[in-house]
Write an enzyme that holds these catalytic residues in place. Structure first.
Site, PDB file in Angstrom:
ATOM      1  N   LYS A   1      19.887  -9.428  -3.216  1.00  0.00           N
ATOM      2  CA  LYS A   1      19.592  -8.670  -1.753  1.00  0.00           C
ATOM      3  C   LYS A   1      18.218  -9.590  -2.045  1.00  0.00           C
ATOM      4  CE  LYS A   1      17.515  -6.972   1.101  1.00  0.00           C
ATOM      5  NZ  LYS A   1      16.780  -7.030   1.830  1.00  0.00           N
TER       6      LYS A   1
ATOM      7  N   GLU B   1       8.174  -5.832 -11.137  1.00  0.00           N
ATOM      8  CA  GLU B   1       7.580  -7.023 -10.751  1.00  0.00           C
ATOM      9  C   GLU B   1       6.821  -6.644  -8.846  1.00  0.00           C
ATOM     10  OE1 GLU B   1       6.478  -8.495 -13.280  1.00  0.00           O
ATOM     11  OE2 GLU B   1       7.952  -9.465 -14.017  1.00  0.00           O
TER      12      GLU B   1
ATOM     13  N   GLU C   1      -4.468  -4.735  -1.782  1.00  0.00           N
ATOM     14  CA  GLU C   1      -3.645  -6.527  -1.877  1.00  0.00           C
ATOM     15  C   GLU C   1      -3.796  -6.277  -0.291  1.00  0.00           C
ATOM     16  OE1 GLU C   1       0.269  -6.356  -3.060  1.00  0.00           O
ATOM     17  OE2 GLU C   1       0.241  -8.850  -3.272  1.00  0.00           O
TER      18      GLU C   1
ATOM     19  N   CYS D   1       1.865 -12.387  -5.291  1.00  0.00           N
ATOM     20  CA  CYS D   1       1.525 -11.763  -6.317  1.00  0.00           C
ATOM     21  C   CYS D   1       0.321 -12.392  -6.864  1.00  0.00           C
ATOM     22  CB  CYS D   1       2.836 -11.309  -7.027  1.00  0.00           C
ATOM     23  SG  CYS D   1       3.859 -12.577  -8.030  1.00  0.00           S
TER      24      CYS D   1
HETATM   25  P1  NDP Z   1       8.639  -5.422  -0.359  1.00  0.00           P
HETATM   26  O1  NDP Z   1       8.433  -4.037  -0.529  1.00  0.00           O
HETATM   27  O2  NDP Z   1       8.329  -4.806   1.318  1.00  0.00           O
HETATM   28  O3  NDP Z   1       9.931  -5.873  -0.233  1.00  0.00           O
HETATM   29  C1  NDP Z   1      10.493  -6.050  -1.909  1.00  0.00           C
HETATM   30  C2  NDP Z   1      11.946  -6.115  -0.989  1.00  0.00           C
HETATM   31  O4  NDP Z   1      12.322  -4.884  -0.794  1.00  0.00           O
HETATM   32  C3  NDP Z   1      12.948  -7.062   0.651  1.00  0.00           C
HETATM   33  O5  NDP Z   1      13.484  -8.020  -0.101  1.00  0.00           O
HETATM   34  C4  NDP Z   1      13.237  -6.017   1.230  1.00  0.00           C
HETATM   35  O6  NDP Z   1      13.961  -5.740   2.341  1.00  0.00           O
HETATM   36  C5  NDP Z   1      13.795  -4.739  -0.189  1.00  0.00           C
HETATM   37  N1  NDP Z   1      13.506  -3.015  -0.001  1.00  0.00           N
HETATM   38  C6  NDP Z   1      12.615  -2.888   1.309  1.00  0.00           C
HETATM   39  N2  NDP Z   1      13.351  -1.084   0.977  1.00  0.00           N
HETATM   40  C7  NDP Z   1      13.839  -1.241   0.350  1.00  0.00           C
HETATM   41  C8  NDP Z   1      13.651   0.047  -0.348  1.00  0.00           C
HETATM   42  N3  NDP Z   1      14.189   1.323   0.550  1.00  0.00           N
HETATM   43  N4  NDP Z   1      14.505  -0.186  -1.299  1.00  0.00           N
HETATM   44  C9  NDP Z   1      15.596  -1.003  -2.432  1.00  0.00           C
HETATM   45  N5  NDP Z   1      14.871  -2.441  -1.461  1.00  0.00           N
HETATM   46  C10 NDP Z   1      14.181  -2.235  -0.524  1.00  0.00           C
HETATM   47  O7  NDP Z   1       7.913  -6.363   0.147  1.00  0.00           O
HETATM   48  P2  NDP Z   1       6.855  -7.488   1.255  1.00  0.00           P
HETATM   49  O8  NDP Z   1       8.081  -8.162   1.461  1.00  0.00           O
HETATM   50  O9  NDP Z   1       6.119  -6.742   1.210  1.00  0.00           O
HETATM   51  O10 NDP Z   1       6.733  -8.518  -0.318  1.00  0.00           O
HETATM   52  C11 NDP Z   1       5.486  -8.685  -1.015  1.00  0.00           C
HETATM   53  C12 NDP Z   1       4.745  -7.874  -1.798  1.00  0.00           C
HETATM   54  O11 NDP Z   1       6.170  -8.216  -3.348  1.00  0.00           O
HETATM   55  C13 NDP Z   1       3.594  -8.031  -2.148  1.00  0.00           C
HETATM   56  O12 NDP Z   1       2.920  -6.600  -2.297  1.00  0.00           O
HETATM   57  C14 NDP Z   1       4.086  -8.685  -3.545  1.00  0.00           C
HETATM   58  O13 NDP Z   1       2.446  -8.254  -4.280  1.00  0.00           O
HETATM   59  C15 NDP Z   1       5.554  -8.541  -3.927  1.00  0.00           C
HETATM   60  N6  NDP Z   1       5.009  -9.176  -4.862  1.00  0.00           N
HETATM   61  C16 NDP Z   1       4.876  -9.123  -6.522  1.00  0.00           C
HETATM   62  C17 NDP Z   1       5.662 -10.688  -6.986  1.00  0.00           C
HETATM   63  C18 NDP Z   1       6.000 -10.449  -8.532  1.00  0.00           C
HETATM   64  O14 NDP Z   1       6.015 -10.728  -9.101  1.00  0.00           O
HETATM   65  N7  NDP Z   1       4.765  -9.759  -9.180  1.00  0.00           N
HETATM   66  C19 NDP Z   1       5.652 -11.867  -6.186  1.00  0.00           C
HETATM   67  C20 NDP Z   1       6.394 -11.832  -5.273  1.00  0.00           C
HETATM   68  C21 NDP Z   1       5.700 -10.668  -4.405  1.00  0.00           C
HETATM   69  P3  NDP Z   1      13.013  -6.256   3.897  1.00  0.00           P
HETATM   70  O15 NDP Z   1      12.338  -7.188   3.633  1.00  0.00           O
HETATM   71  O16 NDP Z   1      14.739  -7.624   4.042  1.00  0.00           O
HETATM   72  O17 NDP Z   1      12.579  -5.136   4.320  1.00  0.00           O
END
Ligand code: NDP
Length: 487
Positions: free
Chosen positions: A172, A246, A379, A280
């Site tokens: 997803k 992650e 962040e 990230c």
């Molecule tokens: P989110 O946590 O909002 O979203 C991540 C994913 O989770 C998306 O596909 C999102 O869908 C989905 N999602 C949202 N709500 C739920 C739920 N209740 N249950 C399961 N899945 C859900 O992150 P962001 O989009 O804001 O991304 C940025 C974040 O990702 C930053 O904090 C960044 O640091 C982190 N990140 C970490 C990395 C790592 O490897 N450590 C690498 C890159 C980013 P949708 O977007 O469609 O709402």
């Protein structure tokens, strides 16, 4: 207009409903994406379960490797087209997205090499007449959820290890950047993966929720924010299934006064302005030794002012827009918090008059930041650097570790002893010395503290998708006391 499709059981599906994907540079709708229903998620999980039991778990490793290599070939062949799509979806500059496609293919090849080398061990026991061995078994169906900032690169941290070890997957991607993941699903079908091994469902967070809560999932791997990560951990805990997380970061990039400053400044710029800070691993806190504080700050500000903002698809562009409106608003709000908390704004601080109608933010640098300010603690996930002075090694380490996160850290010094000393004391999953933002298929990656747990890439990733099965065999031919456990 690009029309993305989900992949369920090897078939491309349009979905009953669709939503628009907005190009953050043009502000225009450029693609439409299916909005999966809970029923779609259920069908994808069922397909993955069927494929796991009927074909994939018994497919020889060498065949899995062939298919993974074929997918790597296709990714490379379509690399430019995929990079263009991803840059259109999330605004990331094409010079980065092109490399990410190459990186994804490299990861597939790396783990393809392991697919027929998932060894167990023989275990010596105390008892004659008994033989014991272990083997690594796949969990079954892995539910994979990724963020919008680097859909293919993030998926490439998960998918290859999952497939190499014999798991099937349901992916997803984020609703903000789904198109390339759908394309990868199509390429997997073209590469010859059996139907149901690689499934892609698209939609918003509710789809991620439905996937991670689905009783047919045996393992979850999630990349995203820490708050969502905690929700996913609750879903995994309810069903007691394993999870790789992650999450975010607030990584320190530490420059000592004996560093090669030209390189350190390039590293600092790469750490925070590459990908408009939407990574990230962003080195969002630059810790600078006080004797070189002015010199380093001036050099960073000069470079930040010279960054070429523009069309992500132009190879000359260094920084594109940020990926979506909520992210844009959040970054500006945190810049405001920096001002309110009394940090010195050295450059930037506003939305940029970028070309097009893009969501541009000026490369922003705050000086004299103290560790308790919001810009130093939260962040931001945008092009906003906080420069924090320090007086000695102990203070640098103390500030570096005074964060909820623990994803990455950089150390810039010519003193080998100091490099080791400091690296040894930093609480982070990845430490870079005299480099920043360097990655490799072979090098394990992941965080501690609020940055998550588990490791991706490297041999360590294999353990994330397998459990150890111990097999004990009694070949002594003698019966034993039924009322006593044999030790
Ligand atoms: P989110 O946590 O909002 O979203 C991540 C994913 O989770 C998306 O596909 C999102 O869908 C989905 N999602 C949202 N709500 C739920 C739920 N209740 N249950 C399961 N899945 C859900 O992150 P962001 O989009 O804001 O991304 C940025 C974040 O990702 C930053 O904090 C960044 O640091 C982190 N990140 C970490 C990395 C790592 O490897 N450590 C690498 C890159 C980013 P949708 O977007 O469609 O709402």
């Amino acid at each position: 207009m690009k029309r993305a499709r989900m992949i369920i059981d090897g078939r491309a599906e349009d979905g009953a409903d669709r939503f628009a994907s907005i190009n953050p540079y043009t502000g225009q709708e450029w693609a439409t994406v299916p909005a999966a229903t809970p029923g779609d998620v259920g069908r994808a999980v069922d397909a993955a379960r069927g494929a796991f039991h009927e074909t994939w778990r018994t497919t020889p490793g060498v065949r899995r490797a062939q298919l993974m290599t074929a997918l790597a070939d296709l990714l490379e062949a379509h690399g430019d087209a995929l990079a263009t799509m991803e840059s259109s979806d999330n605004g990331k500059v094409i010079r980065e997205t092109r490399n990410q496609m190459t990186f994804a293919a490299r990861n597939l090849r790396f783990f393809a090499g392991y697919a027929d080398k998932i060894y167990g061990r023989t275990v010596p026991l105390d008892h004659p007449g008994m033989f014991d061995f272990t083997r690594r078994r796949p969990y079954g169906v892995a539910g994979i959820v990724t963020a919008w900032n680097s859909p293919i690169a993030l998926l490439a941290n998960k998918l290859p290890a999952a497939l190499a070890t014999g798991n099937t997957v349901v992916v997803k991607p984020s609703e903000h950047a789904s198109v390339t993941t759908c394309e990868l699903g199509l390429l997997a079908a073209e590469a010859g993966f059996p139907p149901g091994v690689v499934n892609v469902v698209t939609g918003d967070g509710a789809v991620g929720d439905a996937l991670t809560a689905h009783p047919g999932i045996d393992k979850i791997s999630f990349t995203g924010g820490s708050a969502t990560g905690a929700r996913v951990a609750e879903a995994a805990a309810r069903r007691l299934i394993p999870l790789t997380l992650e999450l975010g970061g607030k990584s320190p990039n530490i420059v000592f006064d004996d560093a090669d400053l030209d390189r350190a400044i390039v590293g600092a710029v790469a750490g925070i302005f590459a990908a408009a800070g939407q990574t990230c691993i962003a080195g969002s806190r630059l810790l600078v030794h006080r004797p070189i504080y002015e010199q380093v700050s001036e050099a960073i500000v000069a470079r930040a002012r010279a960054i070429r903002l523009g069309d992500p698809l132009d190879p000359e562009t260094e920084m594109g827009p940020v990926a979506n409106r909520p992210q844009f608003d959040r970054i500006l709000a945190l810049i405001e918090a920096g001002r309110d908390d009394g940090a010195t704004l050295l450059t930037g601080g506003h939305a940029a008059e970028g070309p097009g109608r893009g969501l541009f933010i000026q490369p922003t640098v705050f000086g004299d930041v103290s560790p308790d300010m919001r810009v130093a603690a939260e962040e931001i996930f945008g092009p906003v650097l906080s420069i924090i002075p320090f007086d000695d090694e102990d203070e640098a380490v103390r500030i570096a570790n005074a964060t909820d996160y623990g994803l990455a850290a950089g150390v810039w010094t010519r003193d080998l002893d100091r490099a080791h000393r400091v690296a040894d004391r930093l609480e982070a999953g990845s430490i870079w010395v005299n480099t920043y933002r360097s990655t490799a298929a072979q090098a394990p990656f992941g965080g501690v503290k609020r940055s998550g747990y588990g490791r991706e890439r490297g041999e360590e990733a294999l353990a994330e998708y397998t459990y150890v099965q111990n097999v004990m065999i009694d070949y002594s031919g003698s019966a034993r006391d039924p009322f006593s456990i044999r030790t």
